[in-house]
Write a protein that holds these residues in place. Sequence first.
Motif, PDB file in Angstrom:
ATOM      1  N   ARG A 217      31.039  15.059  -6.193  1.00 24.78           N
ATOM      2  CA  ARG A 217      31.875  14.944  -7.384  1.00 24.78           C
ATOM      3  C   ARG A 217      32.301  16.328  -7.853  1.00 24.78           C
ATOM      4  N   PRO A 218      33.372  16.424  -8.633  1.00 25.08           N
ATOM      5  CA  PRO A 218      33.739  17.716  -9.219  1.00 25.08           C
ATOM      6  C   PRO A 218      32.644  18.211 -10.157  1.00 25.08           C
ATOM      7  N   ARG A 219      32.457  19.511 -10.183  1.00 19.82           N
ATOM      8  CA  ARG A 219      31.481  20.071 -11.108  1.00 19.82           C
ATOM      9  C   ARG A 219      31.956  19.857 -12.548  1.00 19.82           C
ATOM     10  N   PRO A 220      31.026  19.475 -13.441  1.00 18.93           N
ATOM     11  CA  PRO A 220      31.451  19.150 -14.807  1.00 18.93           C
ATOM     12  C   PRO A 220      31.850  20.383 -15.597  1.00 18.93           C
ATOM     13  N   GLY A 221      32.711  20.158 -16.584  1.00 13.26           N
ATOM     14  CA  GLY A 221      33.055  21.209 -17.524  1.00 13.26           C
ATOM     15  C   GLY A 221      31.999  21.333 -18.608  1.00 13.26           C
ATOM     16  N   THR A 222      32.358  21.957 -19.699  1.00 11.50           N
ATOM     17  CA  THR A 222      31.416  22.154 -20.794  1.00 11.50           C
ATOM     18  C   THR A 222      31.921  21.440 -22.042  1.00 11.50           C
ATOM     19  N   ALA A 223      31.010  21.173 -22.953  1.00 11.27           N
ATOM     20  CA  ALA A 223      31.346  20.574 -24.244  1.00 11.27           C
ATOM     21  C   ALA A 223      30.434  21.182 -25.294  1.00 11.27           C
ATOM     22  N   SER A 224      30.957  21.323 -26.488  1.00  5.65           N
ATOM     23  CA  SER A 224      30.126  21.805 -27.588  1.00  5.65           C
ATOM     24  C   SER A 224      29.050  20.766 -27.904  1.00  5.65           C
ATOM     25  N   LEU A 225      28.020  21.212 -28.612  1.00  3.22           N
ATOM     26  CA  LEU A 225      26.972  20.285 -29.019  1.00  3.22           C
ATOM     27  C   LEU A 225      27.558  19.145 -29.841  1.00  3.22           C
ATOM     28  N   GLY A 226      28.537  19.459 -30.686  1.00  2.00           N
ATOM     29  CA  GLY A 226      29.152  18.418 -31.497  1.00  2.00           C
ATOM     30  C   GLY A 226      29.861  17.371 -30.675  1.00  2.00           C
ATOM     31  N   LEU A 227      30.652  17.796 -29.689  1.00  2.00           N
ATOM     32  CA  LEU A 227      31.367  16.841 -28.849  1.00  2.00           C
ATOM     33  C   LEU A 227      30.403  16.041 -27.978  1.00  2.00           C
ATOM     34  N   VAL A 232      27.125  11.075 -26.322  1.00  3.53           N
ATOM     35  CA  VAL A 232      25.858  10.527 -25.832  1.00  3.53           C
ATOM     36  C   VAL A 232      24.820  10.372 -26.931  1.00  3.53           C
ATOM     37  N   GLY A 233      25.097  10.904 -28.116  1.00  5.60           N
ATOM     38  CA  GLY A 233      24.126  10.874 -29.210  1.00  5.60           C
ATOM     39  C   GLY A 233      23.494  12.238 -29.393  1.00  5.60           C
ATOM     40  N   PHE A 234      23.315  12.631 -30.645  1.00  2.81           N
ATOM     41  CA  PHE A 234      22.827  13.983 -30.913  1.00  2.81           C
ATOM     42  C   PHE A 234      21.381  14.215 -30.471  1.00  2.81           C
ATOM     43  N   PRO A 235      20.463  13.247 -30.556  1.00  7.24           N
ATOM     44  CA  PRO A 235      19.108  13.518 -30.050  1.00  7.24           C
ATOM     45  C   PRO A 235      19.093  13.883 -28.566  1.00  7.24           C
ATOM     46  N   LEU A 236      19.901  13.182 -27.763  1.00  7.63           N
ATOM     47  CA  LEU A 236      19.943  13.494 -26.337  1.00  7.63           C
ATOM     48  C   LEU A 236      20.643  14.822 -26.097  1.00  7.63           C
ATOM     49  N   ALA A 237      21.764  15.059 -26.774  1.00 12.63           N
ATOM     50  CA  ALA A 237      22.497  16.306 -26.578  1.00 12.63           C
ATOM     51  C   ALA A 237      21.637  17.512 -26.953  1.00 12.63           C
ATOM     52  N   ARG A 238      20.941  17.436 -28.078  1.00 10.66           N
ATOM     53  CA  ARG A 238      20.091  18.554 -28.501  1.00 10.66           C
ATOM     54  C   ARG A 238      18.933  18.768 -27.532  1.00 10.66           C
ATOM     55  N   SER A 239      18.400  17.689 -26.990  1.00 13.60           N
ATOM     56  CA  SER A 239      17.294  17.827 -26.033  1.00 13.60           C
ATOM     57  C   SER A 239      17.773  18.474 -24.738  1.00 13.60           C
TER      58      SER A 239
END
Length: 274
Positions: A217-227, A232-239
Amino acid sequence: MDELRFRRVHVAGAGTLLGAAVVGELEAAGHELLHATAPVDAIVHCPAPQPPGRLTHRRLGAYRRAEEARASALARDALVCEARLVHVGTAFAWGDHGSSWIDEATPQRPAPLGAGDLDVSRSLMALRRDRGLDVVFVALGLVYGPGGLLERTLLDARSRVVGWGGNYLSCVHVDDAARAVAAAVERGTPGTAYLAVDDEPMTQRAVADAVADAAGRPRPGTASLGLAGARVGFPLARSLAASQRVRNARAKAELGWAPRFPTVREGVLTVRPR
């Protein structure tokens, strides 16, 4: 075959990715797998790391309370049977320590996915002090394997690295995780925690690229913690954005365990889509 001290085992959570692998390892070692109602020598608690779907604080809180209740019930069963309890938790209970190495003696500052596990560990240790519960803790890195969280998160068409991607992730292949849990049943020291991770913590960016490359697959880009949190939900993103550079020295020395897949780069080759 060595004589087994804890031959009869019940695995709570056998239907999870990890639980199914643990059942296979225990059966291969000669253990007799029994239902919860049968007298047993050991109980293994393999909770899922989080509920499926977008992870909100409300859903995580409800899931955490349910798992705490389940762990307490299993501990009561273990006390009645005079059985060993192996509780499987997560390295997320240690939280973000930047570029510093983490071992079992490192102070715990849980990431969201690890807060409930820290609470469970404290309650089980209280039962050990007060009632002599034979409890062993196995804290796993980010478990990956067919259908695991890492693949579900990073192989989604909308997947992104959370934040700058330079934080460390300590991962472990599901088969290696199962071997560590099975080893803890027989060789774990009561009241002791074992961090079971592979040999090389990698940055979140390196892990994401390795998973994408193995899947073609293509390598993923980046997203801010907010996006990322909005998706996916902030608990998962922060973890996932927490930096965890974890050592596995105690598990190697005391459990006689070592990962067969020393890094994610080798392990993901076993889980490529067909």
